[in-house]
Design an enzyme around this catalytic site. Structure first.
Site, PDB file in Angstrom:
ATOM      1  N   ALA A   1       1.515   8.185  -0.960  1.00  0.00           N
ATOM      2  CA  ALA A   1       2.244   7.411   0.058  1.00  0.00           C
ATOM      3  C   ALA A   1       2.797   8.242   1.210  1.00  0.00           C
ATOM      4  CB  ALA A   1       3.360   6.573  -0.576  1.00  0.00           C
TER       5      ALA A   1
ATOM      6  N   ASP B   1       1.836   6.401   4.137  1.00  0.00           N
ATOM      7  CA  ASP B   1       2.622   5.179   4.345  1.00  0.00           C
ATOM      8  C   ASP B   1       3.975   5.500   4.987  1.00  0.00           C
ATOM      9  OD1 ASP B   1       0.608   3.632   3.265  1.00  0.00           O
ATOM     10  OD2 ASP B   1       1.418   3.720   1.238  1.00  0.00           O
TER      11      ASP B   1
ATOM     12  N   ASN C   1      -6.581   8.779   7.684  1.00  0.00           N
ATOM     13  CA  ASN C   1      -6.550  10.174   7.241  1.00  0.00           C
ATOM     14  C   ASN C   1      -7.955  10.747   7.423  1.00  0.00           C
ATOM     15  OD1 ASN C   1      -8.111   9.402   5.046  1.00  0.00           O
ATOM     16  ND2 ASN C   1      -6.474   9.568   3.542  1.00  0.00           N
TER      17      ASN C   1
ATOM     18  N   GLY D   1       1.084  -2.135   2.189  1.00  0.00           N
ATOM     19  CA  GLY D   1       1.872  -2.990   3.075  1.00  0.00           C
ATOM     20  C   GLY D   1       3.356  -2.889   2.754  1.00  0.00           C
ATOM     21  N   ALA D   2       3.669  -3.049   1.474  1.00  0.00           N
ATOM     22  CA  ALA D   2       5.076  -3.003   1.063  1.00  0.00           C
ATOM     23  C   ALA D   2       5.658  -1.606   1.282  1.00  0.00           C
ATOM     24  CB  ALA D   2       5.196  -3.406  -0.412  1.00  0.00           C
ATOM     25  N   ASN D   3       4.877  -0.569   1.019  1.00  0.00           N
ATOM     26  CA  ASN D   3       5.380   0.803   1.236  1.00  0.00           C
ATOM     27  C   ASN D   3       5.747   1.018   2.705  1.00  0.00           C
ATOM     28  OD1 ASN D   3       4.689   1.290  -1.407  1.00  0.00           O
ATOM     29  ND2 ASN D   3       2.877   2.529  -0.944  1.00  0.00           N
TER      30      ASN D   3
ATOM     31  N   GLY E   1       1.913  -0.508  -3.084  1.00  0.00           N
ATOM     32  CA  GLY E   1       1.101  -1.347  -2.191  1.00  0.00           C
ATOM     33  C   GLY E   1       1.339  -0.854  -0.777  1.00  0.00           C
TER      34      GLY E   1
ATOM     35  N   GLY F   1       6.190   9.110  -6.611  1.00  0.00           N
ATOM     36  CA  GLY F   1       6.086   7.656  -6.504  1.00  0.00           C
ATOM     37  C   GLY F   1       5.832   7.201  -5.077  1.00  0.00           C
TER      38      GLY F   1
ATOM     39  N   SER G   1      -1.423  18.550   4.808  1.00  0.00           N
ATOM     40  CA  SER G   1      -0.564  19.686   5.176  1.00  0.00           C
ATOM     41  C   SER G   1      -1.000  20.346   6.487  1.00  0.00           C
ATOM     42  CB  SER G   1      -0.552  20.716   4.044  1.00  0.00           C
ATOM     43  OG  SER G   1      -1.868  21.156   3.817  1.00  0.00           O
TER      44      SER G   1
HETATM   45  P1  ADP Z   1      -2.599   9.920   3.443  1.00  0.00           P
HETATM   46  O1  ADP Z   1      -1.467   9.819   2.449  1.00  0.00           O
HETATM   47  O2  ADP Z   1      -2.875   8.626   4.144  1.00  0.00           O
HETATM   48  O3  ADP Z   1      -3.828  10.612   2.911  1.00  0.00           O
HETATM   49  P2  ADP Z   1      -1.842  12.420   4.740  1.00  0.00           P
HETATM   50  O4  ADP Z   1      -1.939  13.070   3.388  1.00  0.00           O
HETATM   51  O5  ADP Z   1      -2.721  12.951   5.820  1.00  0.00           O
HETATM   52  O6  ADP Z   1      -2.026  10.832   4.647  1.00  0.00           O
HETATM   53  O7  ADP Z   1      -0.307  12.547   5.165  1.00  0.00           O
HETATM   54  C1  ADP Z   1       0.232  11.933   6.323  1.00  0.00           C
HETATM   55  C2  ADP Z   1       1.135  12.922   7.032  1.00  0.00           C
HETATM   56  O8  ADP Z   1       2.188  13.347   6.138  1.00  0.00           O
HETATM   57  C3  ADP Z   1       0.437  14.210   7.475  1.00  0.00           C
HETATM   58  O9  ADP Z   1      -0.153  14.058   8.772  1.00  0.00           O
HETATM   59  C4  ADP Z   1       1.598  15.203   7.496  1.00  0.00           C
HETATM   60  O10 ADP Z   1       2.349  15.102   8.690  1.00  0.00           O
HETATM   61  C5  ADP Z   1       2.460  14.724   6.321  1.00  0.00           C
HETATM   62  N1  ADP Z   1       2.087  15.474   5.091  1.00  0.00           N
HETATM   63  C6  ADP Z   1       1.175  15.116   4.146  1.00  0.00           C
HETATM   64  N2  ADP Z   1       1.056  16.080   3.189  1.00  0.00           N
HETATM   65  C7  ADP Z   1       1.919  17.062   3.536  1.00  0.00           C
HETATM   66  C8  ADP Z   1       2.292  18.321   2.969  1.00  0.00           C
HETATM   67  N3  ADP Z   1       1.721  18.782   1.837  1.00  0.00           N
HETATM   68  N4  ADP Z   1       3.239  19.065   3.613  1.00  0.00           N
HETATM   69  C9  ADP Z   1       3.825  18.616   4.753  1.00  0.00           C
HETATM   70  N5  ADP Z   1       3.520  17.448   5.333  1.00  0.00           N
HETATM   71  C10 ADP Z   1       2.587  16.671   4.757  1.00  0.00           C
END
Ligand code: ADP
Length: 311
Positions: free
Chosen positions: A255, A258, A189, A46-48, A44, A293, A228
Site C-alpha cells: 500500500a 495507495d 508503478n 479504493g478504500a486505502n 482494497g 498492513g 525506493s
Molecule cells: P506500489 O505500491 O504501487 O508498487 P511504489 O512501491 O512504487 O508503489 O511506491 C510508491 C512510492 O512510495 C514511491 O514512488 C516512493 O516515493 C515511496 N516508496 C516506496 N517504497 C519505498 C521505500 N522502500 N523507501 C522509500 N520510499 C518508498
C-alpha cells in the site's frame, strides 16, 4: 486550512478485508498446518486511498460495494471511523465482500488469494447515482480493482464537470481501454507502466521514456513510481523530473502506492504544483513502508509534514 477550504475528493474503487494468517511454512496442497497468529486488516485500493486522503484532512467520499456479510459491515464501520463518507457504498445481496486471504511464512514468503466479491459488481449506474458528489469534488481518484466500465463512466462524469481525474492503473490489465488514459494524471508503478506501454521500466531513464509514451496515449501528466528509486513525472512543460524517495527503514511496502496516490490527490485538490505534490506524496509513500498492513499504515498529515521539514 479552514473548514470551508478542505479539499473534496471522491474515490471510486474497491473495499477489501485482508485475512492474514502466519504459518511456520506455506502448506503443500492437501496439507493441514497449525498457524501461529491471525489478523484482519482493512484494505482494497479504493478504500486505502480514501483513508490516505482522509488522514490528510480532506473531505472524502467513497463509491463502491460490499457484500451482505459481517465483513462488509465491519469495513463500512472502519471507513466511517476514518471520517470517509460511505453513503455511496452499496450492499450486494448474495455475494461476499472483497477478501484477500494472505498466508505469510516465517521466511517472509507469502501466498495470496483475492476474492473480488462485491467489488466485481460495482456498476456505471452506481457511479451515475453519485454524479452530484463527483461534480462537487476537486479530485476524482480511481484504480482498477472494480469493473473497468464503472471507472470509464466516472472519468466521463468528472470530465463533464472539469473535476481533476487521477488514475492509479492498478492492478495492471492485459487489455487497456484507451479511454482510461483520458485523465489529467496517471500514476502506475514500474510494472504497470511497462505492461501498458510495452516498454521496459527498470530505471529512471526508462521511466521517463515510458511516461512520455503514457502522455502520447492521452494522460496530461504521467507519473511512474519506482519504489525506493522514487518517481518520475512528465507534465505539460516537457521538463521530465525525478523525485527521489525519502530514506526510511522499510518493513512492508504494501500500500505504499495507495498512500502516495491518496496524498497526491490531497495536494492536487488544494491546487498545489505537481512537483511539490510529488514530494509530499513521496513522503507519504515512504512512511507507509515503515508500518505493516494496508490502511493501518496510512500516514497522517502531521507525520508527512514532519518528514518534509528540513532538519
Ligand atoms: P506500489 O505500491 O504501487 O508498487 P511504489 O512501491 O512504487 O508503489 O511506491 C510508491 C512510492 O512510495 C514511491 O514512488 C516512493 O516515493 C515511496 N516508496 C516506496 N517504497 C519505498 C521505500 N522502500 N523507501 C522509500 N520510499 C518508498
Amino acid at each position: 486550512m479552514s473548514e470551508q477550504h478542505r479539499p473534496r475528493i471522491v474515490v471510486v474503487g474497491s473495499i477489501n478485508l485482508d485475512l492474514v494468517y502466519h504459518v511456520p511454512r506455506l502448506p503443500q496442497p492437501g496439507e493441514t498446518l497449525t498457524g501461529t497468529s491471525f489478523q484482519q486488516v482493512h484494505g482494497g485500493k479504493g478504500a486505502n486511498q480514501a483513508v490516505a486522503a482522509a488522514r490528510m484532512n480532506a473531505d472524502v467520499s467513497l463509491i463502491g460495494r460490499i457484500g451482505d456479510d459481517t465483513f462488509g459491515a465491519a469495513l463500512v464501520v472502519g471507513l466511517e471511523a476514518e471520517a470517509v463518507d460511505a453513503s455511496h457504498v452499496k450492499t450486494s445481496g448474495g455475494t461476499s465482500s472483497g477478501l484477500a486471504v494472505i498466508g505469510v511464512a516465517d521466511s517472509g514468503q507469502n501466498c495470496i488469494t483475492v476474492i473480488p466479491g462485491a467489488n466485481g459488481l460495482v456498476t456505471s449506474a452506481d457511479v451515475m447515482a453519485a454524479e452530484s458528489s463527483i461534480a462537487a469534488s476537486d479530485v476524482l481518484l480511481l484504480q482498477l480493482e472494480i469493473p473497468v466500465e464503472a471507472v470509464i463512466t466516472a472519468i466521463r462524469i468528472a470530465r463533464n464537470y472539469k473535476v481533476l481525474t487521477i488514475l492509479d492503473p492498478a492492478p495492471a490489465l492485459q487489455t487497456f481501454p484507451p479511454e482510461l488514459l483520458c485523465v489529467d494524471v496517471v500514476c502506475p508503478n514500474e510494472s504497470e507502466a511497462s505492461l501498458i506501454t510495452g516498454l521496459p521500466v527498470t530505471n529512471v531513464a526508462e521511466a521517463v521514456v515510458a511516461a512520455r509514451h503514457l502522455q502520447s496515449l492521452g494522460a496530461k501528466i504521467a507519473i511512474i513510481t519506482l519504489g525506493s528509486l522514487g518517481c518520475v513525472v512528465c507534465d505539460e512543460s516537457d521538463n521530465p523530473r525525478h523525485v527521489p524517495s525519502f530514506p526510511v527503514t522499510a518493513v512492508d511496502t504494501t500500500a505504499a502506492g495507495d498512500a502516495f496516490a491518496g496524498a497526491l490527490g490531497f495536494c492536487l485538490a488544494q491546487g498545489q504544483p505537481i512537483f511539490e505534490a510529488l514530494c509530499f506524496a513521496s513522503a507519504a509513500g515512504a512512511i507507509a513502508t515503515t508500518r505493516r498492513g494496508a490502511q493501518p499504515a496510512m500516514p497522517r498529515l502531521d507525520e508527512v509534514n514532519a518528514l518534509l521539514k528540513p532538519k
